[in-house]
Design a protein around this motif. Structure first.
Motif, PDB file in Angstrom:
ATOM      1  N   VAL A 115      42.769  31.193  47.507  1.00  0.00           N
ATOM      2  CA  VAL A 115      43.143  31.791  48.199  1.00  0.00           C
ATOM      3  C   VAL A 115      41.805  32.894  48.520  1.00  0.00           C
ATOM      4  CG1 VAL A 115      43.898  34.232  49.300  1.00  0.00           C
ATOM      5  CG2 VAL A 115      45.277  32.584  47.235  1.00  0.00           C
ATOM      6  N   ASN A 116      41.497  32.226  49.448  1.00  0.00           N
ATOM      7  CA  ASN A 116      39.933  32.818  49.617  1.00  0.00           C
ATOM      8  C   ASN A 116      39.830  33.891  50.889  1.00  0.00           C
ATOM      9  OD1 ASN A 116      40.859  30.377  51.968  1.00  0.00           O
ATOM     10  ND2 ASN A 116      39.025  30.247  52.861  1.00  0.00           N
ATOM     11  N   ALA A 156      34.441  34.877  41.738  1.00  0.00           N
ATOM     12  CA  ALA A 156      34.230  34.790  42.602  1.00  0.00           C
ATOM     13  C   ALA A 156      34.111  33.990  43.857  1.00  0.00           C
ATOM     14  CB  ALA A 156      32.451  34.827  42.209  1.00  0.00           C
ATOM     15  N   GLN A 157      33.803  34.521  45.113  1.00  0.00           N
ATOM     16  CA  GLN A 157      34.543  33.637  46.757  1.00  0.00           C
ATOM     17  C   GLN A 157      33.621  31.999  46.280  1.00  0.00           C
ATOM     18  OE1 GLN A 157      35.610  34.402  49.974  1.00  0.00           O
ATOM     19  NE2 GLN A 157      35.312  31.636  50.466  1.00  0.00           N
ATOM     20  N   THR A 183      44.410  44.329  42.096  1.00  0.00           N
ATOM     21  CA  THR A 183      45.316  44.413  42.079  1.00  0.00           C
ATOM     22  C   THR A 183      47.166  43.234  41.925  1.00  0.00           C
ATOM     23  OG1 THR A 183      45.467  47.029  43.092  1.00  0.00           O
ATOM     24  CG2 THR A 183      47.398  45.732  43.279  1.00  0.00           C
ATOM     25  N   ALA A 184      46.104  42.271  43.079  1.00  0.00           N
ATOM     26  CA  ALA A 184      47.144  41.142  42.775  1.00  0.00           C
ATOM     27  C   ALA A 184      46.965  40.401  41.638  1.00  0.00           C
ATOM     28  CB  ALA A 184      46.843  39.959  43.296  1.00  0.00           C
ATOM     29  N   LEU A 185      46.174  40.429  40.600  1.00  0.00           N
ATOM     30  CA  LEU A 185      45.978  39.207  39.674  1.00  0.00           C
ATOM     31  C   LEU A 185      47.138  40.691  38.404  1.00  0.00           C
ATOM     32  CD1 LEU A 185      45.079  37.924  37.475  1.00  0.00           C
ATOM     33  CD2 LEU A 185      43.279  39.738  36.715  1.00  0.00           C
ATOM     34  N   ASN A 186      47.126  42.420  38.722  1.00  0.00           N
ATOM     35  CA  ASN A 186      46.909  42.896  37.729  1.00  0.00           C
ATOM     36  C   ASN A 186      49.124  42.653  38.253  1.00  0.00           C
ATOM     37  OD1 ASN A 186      44.712  43.715  36.572  1.00  0.00           O
ATOM     38  ND2 ASN A 186      45.350  45.307  37.787  1.00  0.00           N
ATOM     39  N   ASP A 211      37.388  36.894  44.967  1.00  0.00           N
ATOM     40  CA  ASP A 211      37.651  38.453  44.805  1.00  0.00           C
ATOM     41  C   ASP A 211      37.167  39.177  45.912  1.00  0.00           C
ATOM     42  OD1 ASP A 211      34.707  38.170  45.574  1.00  0.00           O
ATOM     43  OD2 ASP A 211      33.619  38.364  43.451  1.00  0.00           O
ATOM     44  N   ASN A 212      37.311  38.745  47.032  1.00  0.00           N
ATOM     45  CA  ASN A 212      37.507  40.108  48.303  1.00  0.00           C
ATOM     46  C   ASN A 212      38.406  38.979  48.575  1.00  0.00           C
ATOM     47  OD1 ASN A 212      37.008  36.443  48.829  1.00  0.00           O
ATOM     48  ND2 ASN A 212      36.132  36.854  51.094  1.00  0.00           N
TER      49      ASN A 212
END
Length: 260
Positions: A105-106, A185-186, A173-176, A127-128
């Motif tokens: 997911v980029n 990193a992108q 947040t999605a990771l949590n 991360d973005n």
């Protein structure tokens, strides 16, 4: 088939499908959904491919949603038909694919984009990345499995909040929440995803297909996942992969699975 909206690259048992509509932030229209269906189907039947990665072109978006212009004037019947055909052709199709599908997911994964990512077997985000289901701002609800898969991944309460507020969550947040497995990193996203895919390619593709079937069974109404697991476990004993895997273990060497 010549594709206008997707790109497919294959190397070392890993196929990468890139949704390539950068001027539309890779939004899903009817033609793209049809191309993705054909692309995934072809890769599933390609014995050289062990793992499939799905991502979006550019650095802004995985998929920024569905192409609203295609259905803004639909009737009730046409709306229901749109959801039914889309789920059958792409989202359910991907979820039940015999080969592992990883979503890289980029960037933005909104609406149908997040629904596509959730239909993959797991997700890795840059991360973005930002994810959400904004459909209620249009007077409609997620129609490509979003109301079903999001609660499975993040829990009912968080899913309700995300859907009702139409808000986006960032990658951390999605990771949590458990919506994605990793955040990187992108610039590292595809390489990191391929590293995980490479680990998968070393294992039995037959056993992995059975594992996908068994795990998915737990989320299907009227299906006893334990029964599916028992049968799938037994089926593995009749495969060449099982014979190779157990023989290699006893001989203290690495297995070379034939995929049969």
């Amino acid at each position: 088939m010549n594709y206008e909206n997707i790109l497919i690259e294959k190397e070392n048992g890993i196929a990468v499908i890139t949704i390539n509509r950068p001027t539309k932030l890779n939004a899903l229209n009817k033609a793209t959904i049809e191309e993705l269906h054909h692309g995934f189907g072809g890769l599933e039947n390609d014995p050289a491919v062990k793992v499939i990665v799905i991502t979006g072109s550019g650095e802004k978006a995985f998929v920024a949603g569905a192409d609203i212009s295609e259905f803004a004037n639909f009737s009730v019947e046409k709306g229901a038909d749109l959801a039914a055909k889309g789920q059958e052709m792409l989202f359910d199709f991907v979820e039940n694919l015999k080969k592992p599908v990883i979503a890289a997911v980029n960037g933005f994964a909104l609406g149908g984009g997040l629904e596509l990512a959730m239909s993959a077997h797991f997700r890795i985000a840059s991360d973005n990345a930002k994810m959400g289901l904004p459909e209620v701002t249009l007077g409609v609800i997620p129609g490509y499995g979003g109301t079903q898969r999001l609660p499975q991944l993040v829990g009912k309460g968080r899913a309700m909040e995300m859907i009702m507020t139409a808000g986006m969550v960032d990658a951390q947040t999605a990771l949590n929440y458990g919506l994605v497995n990793h955040v990187v990193a992108q610039a590292e996203l595809l390489d990191f995803t391929k590293e995980i895919a490479a680990k998968i390619t070393k294992n039995s593709s037959v056993a992995i297909a059975k594992a996908i079937q068994a795990v998915n069974a737990n989320f299907k109404d009227g299906v006893d996942g334990f029964d599916v697991e028992i049968k799938a476990f037994g089926d593995c004993f009749g495969t060449e992969d099982f014979k190779e895997g157990t023989t290699a273990f006893l001989e203290k060497r690495k297995a070379d699975f034939p995929g049969k």
